[in-house]
Design a protein around this motif. Sequence first.
Motif, PDB file in Angstrom:
ATOM      1  N   UNK A  76      15.461  -9.178 -11.420  1.00  0.00           N
ATOM      2  CA  UNK A  76      15.376  -9.680 -10.049  1.00  0.00           C
ATOM      3  C   UNK A  76      14.779  -8.660  -9.084  1.00  0.00           C
ATOM      4  N   UNK A  77      14.911  -7.375  -9.401  1.00  0.00           N
ATOM      5  CA  UNK A  77      14.240  -6.362  -8.566  1.00  0.00           C
ATOM      6  C   UNK A  77      12.737  -6.593  -8.617  1.00  0.00           C
ATOM      7  N   UNK A  78      12.219  -6.821  -9.833  1.00  0.00           N
ATOM      8  CA  UNK A  78      10.801  -7.113  -9.981  1.00  0.00           C
ATOM      9  C   UNK A  78      10.401  -8.412  -9.316  1.00  0.00           C
ATOM     10  N   UNK A  79      11.270  -9.419  -9.398  1.00  0.00           N
ATOM     11  CA  UNK A  79      10.984 -10.711  -8.777  1.00  0.00           C
ATOM     12  C   UNK A  79      10.833 -10.575  -7.266  1.00  0.00           C
ATOM     13  N   UNK A  80      11.742  -9.812  -6.638  1.00  0.00           N
ATOM     14  CA  UNK A  80      11.658  -9.635  -5.188  1.00  0.00           C
ATOM     15  C   UNK A  80      10.454  -8.784  -4.797  1.00  0.00           C
ATOM     16  N   UNK A  81      10.096  -7.838  -5.632  1.00  0.00           N
ATOM     17  CA  UNK A  81       8.890  -7.056  -5.372  1.00  0.00           C
ATOM     18  C   UNK A  81       7.661  -7.966  -5.382  1.00  0.00           C
ATOM     19  N   UNK A  82       7.638  -8.891  -6.333  1.00  0.00           N
ATOM     20  CA  UNK A  82       6.506  -9.822  -6.394  1.00  0.00           C
ATOM     21  C   UNK A  82       6.484 -10.744  -5.188  1.00  0.00           C
ATOM     22  N   UNK A  83       7.652 -11.231  -4.757  1.00  0.00           N
ATOM     23  CA  UNK A  83       7.698 -12.115  -3.590  1.00  0.00           C
ATOM     24  C   UNK A  83       7.160 -11.427  -2.341  1.00  0.00           C
ATOM     25  N   UNK A  84       7.599 -10.196  -2.137  1.00  0.00           N
ATOM     26  CA  UNK A  84       7.132  -9.454  -0.963  1.00  0.00           C
ATOM     27  C   UNK A  84       5.633  -9.191  -1.068  1.00  0.00           C
ATOM     28  N   UNK A  85       5.180  -8.819  -2.267  1.00  0.00           N
ATOM     29  CA  UNK A  85       3.760  -8.505  -2.454  1.00  0.00           C
ATOM     30  C   UNK A  85       2.883  -9.728  -2.208  1.00  0.00           C
ATOM     31  N   UNK A  86       3.307 -10.895  -2.687  1.00  0.00           N
ATOM     32  CA  UNK A  86       2.517 -12.112  -2.473  1.00  0.00           C
ATOM     33  C   UNK A  86       2.463 -12.454  -0.989  1.00  0.00           C
ATOM     34  N   UNK A  87       3.624 -12.398  -0.315  1.00  0.00           N
ATOM     35  CA  UNK A  87       3.653 -12.725   1.117  1.00  0.00           C
ATOM     36  C   UNK A  87       2.743 -11.786   1.907  1.00  0.00           C
ATOM     37  N   UNK A  88       2.845 -10.495   1.589  1.00  0.00           N
ATOM     38  CA  UNK A  88       2.024  -9.536   2.333  1.00  0.00           C
ATOM     39  C   UNK A  88       0.545  -9.703   1.991  1.00  0.00           C
ATOM     40  N   UNK A  89       0.228  -9.945   0.725  1.00  0.00           N
ATOM     41  CA  UNK A  89      -1.164 -10.126   0.305  1.00  0.00           C
ATOM     42  C   UNK A  89      -1.797 -11.313   1.019  1.00  0.00           C
ATOM     43  N   UNK A  90      -1.055 -12.436   1.069  1.00  0.00           N
ATOM     44  CA  UNK A  90      -1.581 -13.642   1.717  1.00  0.00           C
ATOM     45  C   UNK A  90      -1.783 -13.404   3.216  1.00  0.00           C
TER      46      UNK A  90
END
Length: 414
Positions: free
Chosen positions: A23-37
């Motif tokens: 889940x640490x990786x999952x939240x990292x991906x969520x933040x990265x996608x939001x910021x990337x978009x």
Amino acid sequence: MSVFRSLKHHNFRLHFTGQAISLVGTWMQRVAISWLVYRLTGSALLLGLVTFLSLIPSLVLAPFAGSFIDRHNKFKVVMVTQIALMLQAGALATMVWLNYYSIAWISALSLMQGLINSFDTTARQALMVDLVDDKEDLPNAIALNSSAFNAARLVGPALAGIILSSLGEDVCFLINFLSFIAVICCLLMMKLKLIPASRSEVNIWGDLRKGYEYLKESPDLSSLILLLAASSLLVIPYTTLLPVFAKDVFHGDATTFSWFESAAGLGALFGAVFMATLKPAHDLIRLTILSSTVFAVALLGLAVSSSMFLALVATAATGAGLMIQNSAINTYLQTHASSEMRARTLSYYIMSYQGMLPIGSLLIGYLAHFFGVGVVVFVEGMLGILIVLVFMLHQRGITHWLRWLHVMRVRHLR
């Protein structure tokens, strides 16, 4: 300590360990996608659209997934979906690393993630009851599972903020890809004794109808699901606007955004620990009302905050209220739904949460584009209070109906 009592069960301990890492990786991906978009487009509307695509499959597929899982081996479904999510994270990492990405590709992979999660979330929720040998420990297991989720929500965004600023989005996606190894290894080490799924004589559409009719006849369950659906549509989508608060309202960067996500995670972690300490006989309906009220009032505070500190405190309070609300509803459904209808009941819970959330995210993103985030979040807080009031009136009606039914039964026995 009693707060960790469900960890004495071998299978749940493995599940908790694997999820805590992944889940640490999952939240990292969520933040990265939001910021990337948001970095690519600067559009709250497109930010809401990507969130919409990642969650909308749950609205359509969750009831089907519940019926499907009631017919099949839950453990095998979880294993397949975890591998599929691992591959999706790997595809994102490769695409960004090669600098071959666009909003279209990000949207397509977000939609793929939503399709997989429709089955994964339902299967994992339905499997939870089989991970603890003593069913009295089930509420504690659900709360600890939520604490792992929210501890990751605290740690993941903080790490993502550092990595986004120094290494880029592709490293966040790569870490998420690697984190699934822990989940898969823990699943392989489990020793489950699952009761073989019963083969229904009716088709899957008949099973769906049975699930719907079961909820119609269980107003205590259906009212909680409707509360969560209304909240997911009109209140919870405030999370979509956190990058806008970070960048436009407080003129920050990726690190600022990670502070907001971590503040929400800290509040949610507090809520999860609170839920883990509750006694089994606690009134979950009253707790749902209280936590929903705290969530709504905190949103009002976030909307009018003039300083970063106050905004972060309000965000932490929203995280606590939201976590306790969802955990209380989840625990009530897990412990009050019949075993043969549990997966289907939980599928409606997931549909009301993850299914309505994308529509709300799209709506909130659209409104924020025209009216600004402060106005929209303030209205969300007011709507949250209104939803709680309607639910309380509905609960009073259910209580009167149950009393009337009891009186009629007594008269019939006489």
